[in-house]
Design a protein around this motif. Sequence first.
Motif, PDB file in Angstrom:
ATOM      1  N   ILE A 206       0.848  -1.190   0.000  1.00  0.00           N
ATOM      2  CA  ILE A 206       0.000   0.000   0.000  1.00  0.00           C
ATOM      3  C   ILE A 206       0.882   1.237   0.000  1.00  0.00           C
ATOM      4  N   LEU A 207       0.562   2.193  -0.900  1.00  0.00           N
ATOM      5  CA  LEU A 207       1.301   3.450  -0.980  1.00  0.00           C
ATOM      6  C   LEU A 207       0.423   4.570  -0.444  1.00  0.00           C
ATOM      7  N   ASP A 208       0.893   5.259   0.580  1.00  0.00           N
ATOM      8  CA  ASP A 208       0.157   6.381   1.154  1.00  0.00           C
ATOM      9  C   ASP A 208      -0.001   7.531   0.156  1.00  0.00           C
ATOM     10  N   VAL A 209      -1.152   8.186   0.193  1.00  0.00           N
ATOM     11  CA  VAL A 209      -1.366   9.432  -0.557  1.00  0.00           C
ATOM     12  C   VAL A 209      -2.245  10.341   0.289  1.00  0.00           C
ATOM     13  N   GLU A 210      -1.713  11.518   0.675  1.00  0.00           N
ATOM     14  CA  GLU A 210      -2.533  12.472   1.425  1.00  0.00           C
ATOM     15  C   GLU A 210      -2.471  13.882   0.859  1.00  0.00           C
ATOM     16  N   GLY A 211      -1.733  14.082  -0.225  1.00  0.00           N
ATOM     17  CA  GLY A 211      -1.628  15.408  -0.821  1.00  0.00           C
ATOM     18  C   GLY A 211      -0.895  15.338  -2.150  1.00  0.00           C
ATOM     19  N   ASP A 212      -0.634  16.502  -2.731  1.00  0.00           N
ATOM     20  CA  ASP A 212      -0.035  16.558  -4.068  1.00  0.00           C
ATOM     21  C   ASP A 212       1.328  15.876  -4.121  1.00  0.00           C
ATOM     22  N   ALA A 213       2.165  16.122  -3.119  1.00  0.00           N
ATOM     23  CA  ALA A 213       3.527  15.593  -3.165  1.00  0.00           C
ATOM     24  C   ALA A 213       3.544  14.069  -3.109  1.00  0.00           C
ATOM     25  N   THR A 214       2.764  13.500  -2.200  1.00  0.00           N
ATOM     26  CA  THR A 214       2.769  12.039  -2.101  1.00  0.00           C
ATOM     27  C   THR A 214       2.001  11.396  -3.251  1.00  0.00           C
ATOM     28  N   GLN A 215       1.019  12.097  -3.813  1.00  0.00           N
ATOM     29  CA  GLN A 215       0.334  11.557  -4.984  1.00  0.00           C
ATOM     30  C   GLN A 215       1.302  11.454  -6.161  1.00  0.00           C
ATOM     31  N   LEU A 216       2.085  12.492  -6.375  1.00  0.00           N
ATOM     32  CA  LEU A 216       3.083  12.453  -7.444  1.00  0.00           C
ATOM     33  C   LEU A 216       4.129  11.385  -7.156  1.00  0.00           C
ATOM     34  N   ALA A 217       4.540  11.270  -5.892  1.00  0.00           N
ATOM     35  CA  ALA A 217       5.532  10.253  -5.525  1.00  0.00           C
ATOM     36  C   ALA A 217       4.989   8.850  -5.757  1.00  0.00           C
ATOM     37  N   ALA A 218       3.722   8.624  -5.399  1.00  0.00           N
ATOM     38  CA  ALA A 218       3.115   7.313  -5.624  1.00  0.00           C
ATOM     39  C   ALA A 218       3.030   7.011  -7.117  1.00  0.00           C
ATOM     40  N   GLY A 219       2.634   8.006  -7.916  1.00  0.00           N
ATOM     41  CA  GLY A 219       2.575   7.803  -9.354  1.00  0.00           C
ATOM     42  C   GLY A 219       3.927   7.467  -9.947  1.00  0.00           C
ATOM     43  N   ARG A 220       4.956   8.132  -9.477  1.00  0.00           N
ATOM     44  CA  ARG A 220       6.308   7.862  -9.972  1.00  0.00           C
ATOM     45  C   ARG A 220       6.733   6.447  -9.613  1.00  0.00           C
ATOM     46  N   GLN A 221       6.371   5.985  -8.423  1.00  0.00           N
ATOM     47  CA  GLN A 221       6.713   4.620  -8.031  1.00  0.00           C
ATOM     48  C   GLN A 221       5.964   3.593  -8.881  1.00  0.00           C
ATOM     49  N   LEU A 222       4.729   3.875  -9.224  1.00  0.00           N
ATOM     50  CA  LEU A 222       3.986   2.967 -10.103  1.00  0.00           C
ATOM     51  C   LEU A 222       4.649   2.885 -11.473  1.00  0.00           C
ATOM     52  N   LEU A 223       5.068   4.018 -12.012  1.00  0.00           N
ATOM     53  CA  LEU A 223       5.723   4.004 -13.320  1.00  0.00           C
ATOM     54  C   LEU A 223       7.086   3.322 -13.248  1.00  0.00           C
ATOM     55  N   ARG A 224       7.790   3.454 -12.135  1.00  0.00           N
ATOM     56  CA  ARG A 224       9.058   2.728 -11.966  1.00  0.00           C
ATOM     57  C   ARG A 224       8.812   1.221 -12.008  1.00  0.00           C
ATOM     58  N   GLN A 225       7.773   0.773 -11.290  1.00  0.00           N
ATOM     59  CA  GLN A 225       7.493  -0.658 -11.277  1.00  0.00           C
ATOM     60  C   GLN A 225       6.997  -1.132 -12.636  1.00  0.00           C
ATOM     61  N   LYS A 226       6.200  -0.290 -13.323  1.00  0.00           N
ATOM     62  CA  LYS A 226       5.707  -0.634 -14.664  1.00  0.00           C
ATOM     63  C   LYS A 226       6.855  -0.868 -15.633  1.00  0.00           C
ATOM     64  N   ALA A 227       7.911  -0.075 -15.513  1.00  0.00           N
ATOM     65  CA  ALA A 227       9.030  -0.171 -16.454  1.00  0.00           C
ATOM     66  C   ALA A 227       9.700  -1.539 -16.414  1.00  0.00           C
ATOM     67  N   ALA A 228       9.497  -2.262 -15.313  1.00  0.00           N
ATOM     68  CA  ALA A 228      10.129  -3.580 -15.168  1.00  0.00           C
ATOM     69  C   ALA A 228       9.189  -4.712 -15.563  1.00  0.00           C
ATOM     70  N   THR A 229       8.022  -4.398 -16.100  1.00  0.00           N
ATOM     71  CA  THR A 229       7.040  -5.424 -16.450  1.00  0.00           C
ATOM     72  C   THR A 229       6.537  -5.207 -17.868  1.00  0.00           C
ATOM     73  N   ASP A 230       5.815  -6.207 -18.375  1.00  0.00           N
ATOM     74  CA  ASP A 230       5.149  -6.057 -19.664  1.00  0.00           C
ATOM     75  C   ASP A 230       3.723  -5.560 -19.483  1.00  0.00           C
ATOM     76  N   GLY A 231       3.374  -5.227 -18.276  1.00  0.00           N
ATOM     77  CA  GLY A 231       2.039  -4.767 -17.936  1.00  0.00           C
ATOM     78  C   GLY A 231       1.858  -4.892 -16.453  1.00  0.00           C
ATOM     79  N   LEU A 232       1.701  -3.776 -15.761  1.00  0.00           N
ATOM     80  CA  LEU A 232       1.653  -3.759 -14.302  1.00  0.00           C
ATOM     81  C   LEU A 232       0.221  -3.906 -13.819  1.00  0.00           C
ATOM     82  N   PHE A 233      -0.016  -4.860 -12.915  1.00  0.00           N
ATOM     83  CA  PHE A 233      -1.311  -4.995 -12.274  1.00  0.00           C
ATOM     84  C   PHE A 233      -1.291  -4.227 -10.952  1.00  0.00           C
ATOM     85  N   VAL A 234      -2.290  -3.370 -10.745  1.00  0.00           N
ATOM     86  CA  VAL A 234      -2.351  -2.538  -9.556  1.00  0.00           C
ATOM     87  C   VAL A 234      -3.796  -2.498  -9.073  1.00  0.00           C
TER      88      VAL A 234
END
Length: 445
Positions: A206-234
């Motif tokens: 679980i990735l915390d999101v409570e405001g703009d900064a953590t929302q952007l940080a969570a999105g960046r982490q999702l894209l980092r994980q996506k880059a290592a897969t052929d399709g990320l399930f979330v």
Amino acid sequence: MSRLLLSFYGDDFTGSTDVMEALASNGIATVLFLGRPDGDMLERFKDCRALGIAGSSRSETPEWMEAHLTPALAWLQNQHAEICHYKVCSTFDSSPTIGNIGKAIEIGKRLFNQPCVPVVVGAPQLKRYTAFGHLFAAYQGKVYRIDRHPVMSRHPVTPMDEADLTLHLGKQTSLPIRLADLATLTAAGSDALVDAQRYEAPSICILDVEGDATQLAAGRQLLRQKAATDGLFVAGSSGVEYAVINAWRNEGVIGEKTEFPSPGPVDRIAVVSGSVSPTTERQIRTAASEGFDTVGVDPLALLGEEGDRVVESAVARGISSLSAGRSVVLNTALGPSADRGGEIDRVPGARHCLGRSLGVILRRLVEQEGLKRAVIAGGDTSSHALLELRIEALTTLLPLPQTPGSPLCTAHGNYRPTNGLQIALKGGQVGTDSYFAQIRDGRSS
């Protein structure tokens, strides 16, 4: 279809339009199918960059999920989107026996052969926040911990009695649950810290999101994980979309937001509601002061041996209002005090049947009065009612930025009376008091 940015399965229909609205508002053409589409319907929307399937798993059992959700997610996997999202309500209401989110994650994890499934629930745009794993949600201008929320702590089917999502979700799966909290996401060297959480063992994170900064940080982490897969399930709420949209925009993958012109007012609309929420109660009472007729429909009578007669009576009363030029709301409850859930639940399959019956009533009104616009209120209700309208797909017609999650949509299909129908699906907690008049008038605020 061209390379898809995102595919999704919504665990109810209102939540599915929430995702579609978030994507379409940000310039990502999106279509929502009401089941796995055939080749012709898929071809009709071949230029979309995102697609979804609206489902009903929020009100289903784990056994149902194994039988029905598995092929739906497998179909989405075969569309080869960069991200495949199992979308849940932002209030995360669920239980081991109904709407089991853990079971859905297990199915997706197995299909995608993925060691760790990220989960994002916080969505500040919807006034939903997660902090150190705990979920908070707004109600009437005040933010509550979800287990103290005036409505969700008393949900008639899946009351939220635990705010710590690691504990709540832990009751629904045997998978280990990790947490990338606020401090982790915003720390120097956050990538290594998040990776340590993700790869410690096969798990959910679980990735915390409570405001703009953590929302952007969570999105960046999702894209980092996506880059290592052929399709990320979330998994998670539409907070998944809001997070990756910000990250995509930062990377130049998508452009600016899309402007939607107002479709303008119509002279009358029909609303059917199975919601017992106090929010919907206020909306129905406000509608009565804004030119709507209100018609109560006895839910137990609708389920009884005289159910067909009750449907005919409701249709007749609806036509009486509509033919006189007035809009109408037909509802099976007027707030929590009118909730007859205890009696309803003694009838097997009753809640599904109520939704379908309301859908039949609405379809009859649309057919006989030639309505151009309609509303279904209630998340579980929408999932079963909308199918009775013989609609095959939805696209966004008018987002509602002040109350996201309940856009006005355009219906598509091969059934003439409802092809092109403008329809809004409203969850119990969504919308201002004047929501129904707002939809009638075609206003975004």
